[in-house]
Design a protein around this motif. Structure first.
Motif, short mmCIF file in Angstrom:
data_model
loop_
_atom_site.label_atom_id
_atom_site.label_comp_id
_atom_site.label_asym_id
_atom_site.label_seq_id
_atom_site.Cartn_x
_atom_site.Cartn_y
_atom_site.Cartn_z
N UNK A 262 0.78 -1.28 0.19
CA UNK A 262 -0.01 0.30 -0.18
C UNK A 262 0.57 1.27 -0.07
N UNK A 263 -0.03 2.44 -0.40
CA UNK A 263 1.19 3.75 -0.61
C UNK A 263 0.64 4.45 1.06
N UNK A 264 1.27 5.66 1.62
CA UNK A 264 0.85 5.93 2.61
C UNK A 264 -0.71 6.07 3.12
N UNK A 265 -1.11 6.22 1.52
CA UNK A 265 -2.18 7.12 1.28
C UNK A 265 -3.44 6.33 1.99
N UNK A 266 -2.95 4.84 1.53
CA UNK A 266 -3.63 3.57 1.44
C UNK A 266 -4.52 3.10 0.24
N UNK A 267 -4.00 3.07 -1.02
CA UNK A 267 -4.11 3.27 -2.48
C UNK A 267 -3.07 1.49 -2.36
N UNK A 268 -3.51 1.42 -3.40
CA UNK A 268 -2.48 -0.01 -3.92
C UNK A 268 -1.39 0.22 -4.60
N UNK A 269 0.19 -0.36 -3.30
CA UNK A 269 1.25 -0.09 -4.32
C UNK A 269 1.01 0.15 -6.17
N UNK A 270 1.11 0.89 -6.62
CA UNK A 270 1.93 0.81 -7.84
C UNK A 270 2.87 0.55 -8.60
N UNK A 271 2.62 -0.30 -9.65
CA UNK A 271 4.21 -1.12 -10.20
C UNK A 271 5.00 -0.58 -10.43
N UNK A 272 5.19 0.44 -11.09
CA UNK A 272 5.77 1.38 -10.98
C UNK A 272 6.92 1.94 -9.69
N UNK A 273 6.82 1.64 -8.57
CA UNK A 273 7.31 1.62 -7.31
C UNK A 273 7.54 0.59 -6.64
N UNK A 274 7.45 -0.33 -7.18
CA UNK A 274 8.63 -2.05 -6.95
C UNK A 274 9.26 -1.59 -7.76
N UNK A 275 9.34 -1.59 -9.51
CA UNK A 275 10.33 -1.15 -10.53
C UNK A 275 11.24 -0.32 -10.07
N UNK A 276 10.87 0.73 -9.07
CA UNK A 276 12.21 1.19 -8.79
C UNK A 276 12.92 0.91 -7.43
N UNK A 277 12.46 -0.13 -6.31
CA UNK A 277 12.87 -0.64 -5.60
C UNK A 277 13.29 -2.04 -6.13
N UNK A 278 13.30 -1.96 -7.02
CA UNK A 278 13.88 -3.52 -7.73
C UNK A 278 15.31 -2.93 -8.19
#
Length: 378
Positions: A262-278
């Motif tokens: 989840x995001x800090x606002x409670x929405x589902x974490x976008x896939x682009x966020x996982x891409x950034x982490x990786x």
């Protein structure tokens, strides 16, 4: 949580700890028993980190959704009704028989390591007082600090469960475990004789410290990948999603305080966020690899550091291979666990290198002193 459950859990952890303690007891001489106890505790802590990785990678962190027991029981067998109900409701959910046993086995090993560290601390104080505070290898301050550190690690283990695998808590739990491993490695290094290190080798103090810092940062990034389940965000290499710089969401990916997925606002974490982490973990790996290769080659020039330098290069090559294999082979569990173990081995080797460049005897390389000799180092 009941007193009976706590007693049963403690007895289980003690039984597990008795196995390595029996190995230590067979050693001859008090000094040798203490030395072996340090190394056995280090070995069990390494095993605990490996099994912790297996627990996380099999999604078993909530196999028992309370702490320290399993549905307020000391083992999954006693909690069979609750586990059966959860498994029937969600056959592939976080609570199944296999995941419950994996999670509780991890806790039993953690309690065993705690018992070993308690014995280590008591042994250090006993020998230190009996020697009239003259036998420096038994100085108790470091083992006492280890006990405080393992208690802190246990607290984060509890929060990992009660806070439902919140990524920052799970990552800190991993990093604290590796710090405990590093502290035990330092203590183990104090028990061993070392070949002399010349002034040229001593000049590696600052580079070795920087190497440890870079390795720690890379492991933290790897932990962030694992705890956010971002290992397959990029399934090609050297590109990511067919691009050198893919579409990424750094803001959401590196927001530390948020729930899993989840995001800090409670929405589902976008896939682009996982891409950034990786992508950040993958990119920074090249920096760490280049630096550690350079550092290891510097160590190879010094007789007293040569063995550590060779092992650094070997394990670094293993890490590179297993990291690439997780991408090309679609993240097989065994290789992912080995990749975590490789990170732990690099921590051990980097700590050993830092100890040697600081506290190994000065001078030119000569034959190692007899195994019974113990260095007098801080």
């Amino acid at each position: 949580m009941t007193a009976t459950m706590l007693i049963q859990l403690g007895l289980t952890g003690l039984v597990v700890a008795l196995i390595p303690l029996a190995v230590v007891w067979r050693a001859q001489g008090a000094a040798n028993k203490y030395r072996k106890l340090v190394w056995v505790t280090l070995f069990f802590t390494f095993d605990l980190i490996m099994f912790g990785a297996f627990t996380r990678l099999t999604d078993s962190g909530l196999g028992c959704p309370d702490w320290p027991g399993c549905y307020s029981h000391a083992n999954p067998l006693l909690a069979h009704e609750h586990i059966n109900a959860a498994q029937e409701a969600m056959p592939t959910g976080p609570v199944t028989w296999a995941k419950a046993w994996i999670e509780m086995t991890h806790r039993y090993f953690a309690m065993a390591v705690g018992f070993l560290i308690i014995v280590l601390m008591v042994a250090a104080w006993w020998r230190w007082i009996r020697s009239g505070k003259t036998e420096l290898q038994f100085r108790p301050w470091f083992p006492t600090a280890l006990l405080g550190f393992v208690c802190l690690q246990g607290a984060f283990g509890a929060w990992t469960v009660t806070m439902k695998l919140q990524p920052i808590i799970v990552t800190l739990h991993l990093l604290l475990g590796l710090n405990l491993l590093a502290m035990l490695t330092w203590l183990a290094a104090r028990q061993e004789p070392h070949l002399p290190v010349s002034p040229a080798g001593r000049a590696l103090i600052v580079p070795a410290t920087l190497g440890a810092a870079l390795l720690g940062l890379q492991i933290a990034l790897g932990g962030w990948v694992s705890t956010n389940y971002a290992a397959l965000a990029c399934t090609d290499f050297p590109l990511c999603d067919g691009k050198l710089v893919p579409d990424m969401d750094f803001a959401h990916g590196f927001t530390l305080w948020r729930h899993l997925g989840m995001t800090s606002g409670g929405d589902y974490l976008p896939f682009q966020a996982l891409t950034a982490i990786h992508w950040v973990h993958r990119s920074f790996a090249f920096v760490v690899i280049l630096y550690v290769v350079w550092l290891a080659h510097r160590a190879l020039r010094e007789e007293g550091l040569r063995k550590t330098g060779r092992w650094l290069l070997t394990v670094l090559g293993l890490q590179l291979c297993t990291g690439l294999a997780t991408i090309y082979l679609n993240w097989p569990l065994a290789i992912a666990v080995v990749h975590n173990g490789g990170a732990a081995l690099l921590v051990i080797l980097m700590v050993m290198l830092n100890y040697k460049v600081r506290y190994a005897p000065s001078g030119q390389a000569i034959a190692a002193p007899p195994a019974t000799a113990r260095p007098v180092t801080p």
